[in-house]
Write an enzyme that holds these catalytic residues in place. Structure first.
Site, PDB file in Angstrom:
ATOM      1  N   ASP A 156      16.827  12.547  37.461  1.00  0.00           N
ATOM      2  CA  ASP A 156      17.210  11.233  36.942  1.00  0.00           C
ATOM      3  C   ASP A 156      18.462  11.400  36.091  1.00  0.00           C
ATOM      4  OD1 ASP A 156      16.306  12.318  34.581  1.00  0.00           O
ATOM      5  OD2 ASP A 156      14.516  11.065  34.455  1.00  0.00           O
TER       6      ASP A 156
ATOM      7  N   ASP B  86       8.383   8.180  42.075  1.00  0.00           N
ATOM      8  CA  ASP B  86       8.052   9.291  41.181  1.00  0.00           C
ATOM      9  C   ASP B  86       7.217   8.727  40.063  1.00  0.00           C
ATOM     10  OD1 ASP B  86      10.451   8.043  39.643  1.00  0.00           O
ATOM     11  OD2 ASP B  86       9.537   9.455  38.239  1.00  0.00           O
TER      12      ASP B  86
END
Lengths: 377, 377
Positions: free
Chosen positions: B93, B267
């Site tokens: 991320d 996720d």
């Protein structure tokens, strides 16, 4: 495999002994190190990972298991092997040592010991008979008598009283054990650091007759040299055709010294506990992975280790996991430490067979003395 | 394997899509669930255990890794795959979400965000360019643009401002990414629960052009129906030939609903975190192993599970491990939960291929609604 418990000595080298204990659940190569599975789990490891390190047997703690989940419950669930899915031999201690070290409001008399649980304060009692009963409920392969273990240093009178009480409890334990088929019962030599008391204890236990003899009351605060002296004085007093178990020991150097003094079996929480605290045992000695010197070190812990896990991850990664308190750090280091302990036991077994025990120990100690790899620039 | 990043759709069933992302480090079967390896480890699991659950890719958190051990350090150590010994694809991320949720004294402006570490209070800054740089240093396979994620409910002006800023940051991210060979860059759609803002965000990002499109700013406090409505409104605005990733989601029912609305990737820390808290995901729904009803239950969690670990240990043993806070409990339940998530993804992939996605979801939900096995008498 055998239907019953049997000990065979195959080689000796000085006082060091190479042997095998056959049990209905498989053989135990001696000298043996037993990882400690306190509460029905060797902490941070799956059972097959414990086996893969080379362990033939694990230890279960009667004190912890009688409190949680309870011995009768374990029995209803098929016994401890089934409960934790460890199908090889299990030795259980009597519970007495943890009552003394962990429980609250202990009261000991001739009959046994009453105490309050360190978990919830509930009241419990442990007698020689109840300890045997619990260990049978757990379906233990090697059962230990209840004894009284005194911390060192201690007064002579106190050591003598506890040793004599332990012999009387040994008699009651033997009676309660009742020659249980396929199981073994070990007596425990007490007497602190006093050779006369130790000899009297060994003689009293031998008269009763056990499948193995433990040396208790060591690694309880005394220096290593005192422990070694007591072993020098005690193991010759024990029958040579039965296994000898030094309880709660130890660090790698203690294992070398005690095998060289005739000990066949060991247990200790140290390797797994040290692993959870970021310490790795290696042929370089102890490596403290918390240390900042590892933070940029791309090298594995030991590239020549026979244990793939010790070759797999960088020191930098292990340092990172330990610093972040990641469970994987504890998992890896527990595995690495138990593997190193088993590597040491296998090395000693091999050396005894080849009559090179002294040389083997000297070489191992030399590696430790040299210490860890030099830090990277 | 391919030298570059490529997405192939092989089947659709309603809005649900079955596809594959090819990357130089291996393929990712979609719909895909990515276990979260926050600090360079999927908590309480060895990398090969993560792979054995069926995971094709894991996620790494830029925020955590930039603070510890540091992106430049990971790069010197050979990148994140080498560091954690996970050789398959990794998505990282941007760090922005954790800056907003974890860091102290945040200050956000057009250029980026400055903040103090939640670990040691040290000062750091993150810009779109630095986020891309860090993710390249980590050697990430799928890189996320820096965005600003707003919690719901939020004012329209605030959602609009953050969405517009995120588009400007998307442009800067694209430029900084510079078509890095073998890597992919994903843009992130923002706009909260407002369909017009979401459409404008999708359009702006599509104009810039990305290898994939994430839907951010969901699972940030809104009810599931709001999340599903936003997906209904948003996924049709996204290019059909690129993967769509719903960030930070979710529970099993969220996954079914989002795949049915055209999402390809997920996720979430939930399965591993729930495992560490004693909760097991099964075809019966969530089983709370802390519950006393399990303490005498000899049955496995799910005797019909395709996952051997879910069939291996009794509920009584799992209850015991959880109650004793043994690491093995967290290890086993993390494994069981990630396996169940992957089983669900595989089931959805199969159902889409067979055009039975609706029936599959109904059958799975029926199992959850029936609930756990009746307690033993």
């Amino acid at each position: 495999m055998t239907e019953n418990f049997q000990f065979t000595l195959s080689a000796t080298d000085g006082m060091a002994r190479r042997g095998q204990i056959d049990t209905p659940r498989g053989e135990i190569r001696t000298p043996a190190f037993m990882p400690v599975g306190t509460a029905g789990t060797v902490k941070a490891m799956y059972p097959e990972q414990v086996r893969e390190t080379g362990a033939d047997i694990v230890l279960g703690n009667t004190y912890h298991l009688m409190l949680r989940p309870g011995a009768e419950r374990v029995a209803r669930l098929g016994g401890l092997h089934e409960f934790m899915d460890w199908q090889r031999p299990i030795l259980t201690d009597s519970g007495g040592f943890q009552v003394m070290s962990l429980a609250k409001l202990r009261k000991l008399d001739e009959n046994g010991v009453t105490f309050k649980s360190h978990i919830d304060g509930s009241s419990h009692s442990l007698t020689p008979e109840r300890s045997i009963e619990i260990q049978k409920l757990l379906d233990s392969d090697i059962i230990m008598q209840l004894d009284e273990c005194v911390s060192l240093p201690a007064e002579h009178n106190e050591l003598e009283r506890a040793m004599e009480l332990s012999i009387r409890w040994a008699e009651r334990s033997k009676k309660a054990f009742d020659n249980a088929k396929g199981r073994a019962l070990f007596g425990i030599v007490q007497g602190g650091d006093n050779a006369v008391l130790r000899a009297r204890s060994a003689s009293g236990l031998t008269d009763i007759g056990f499948d193995g003899y433990a040396v208790g009351g060591l690694a309880v605060g005394e220096p290593q040299e005192v422990m070694f002296r007591v072993l020098d004085e005690t193991t010759p007093q024990l029958p040579s055709d039965k296994p000898r178990y030094l309880m709660g020991v130890g660090k790698p150097d203690d294992l070398l010294g005690a095998v060289g003094r005739g000990i066949d079996m060991f247990d200790c929480v140290h390797p797994t506990r040290a692993g959870r605290h970021g310490h790795a045992y290696t042929r370089f000695g102890v490596v403290n992975l918390k240390n900042a010197r590892h933070k940029d070190d791309h090298r594995p812990l030991d590239e020549a280790s026979p244990n793939p896990t010790a070759r797999r991850f960088s020191r930098a990664y292990l340092h990172h996991l330990v610093r972040c308190e990641e469970m994987l750090g504890a998992m890896i280091l527990s595995q690495i430490n138990l593997s190193y302990y088993q590597e040491l036991m296998a090395g000693m077994r091999n050396a005894i067979e080849n009559a090179t025990f002294v040389q083997y120990c000297a070489a191992v100690r030399e590696g430790w003395t040299k210490g860890d790899l030099p830090a990277l620039d």
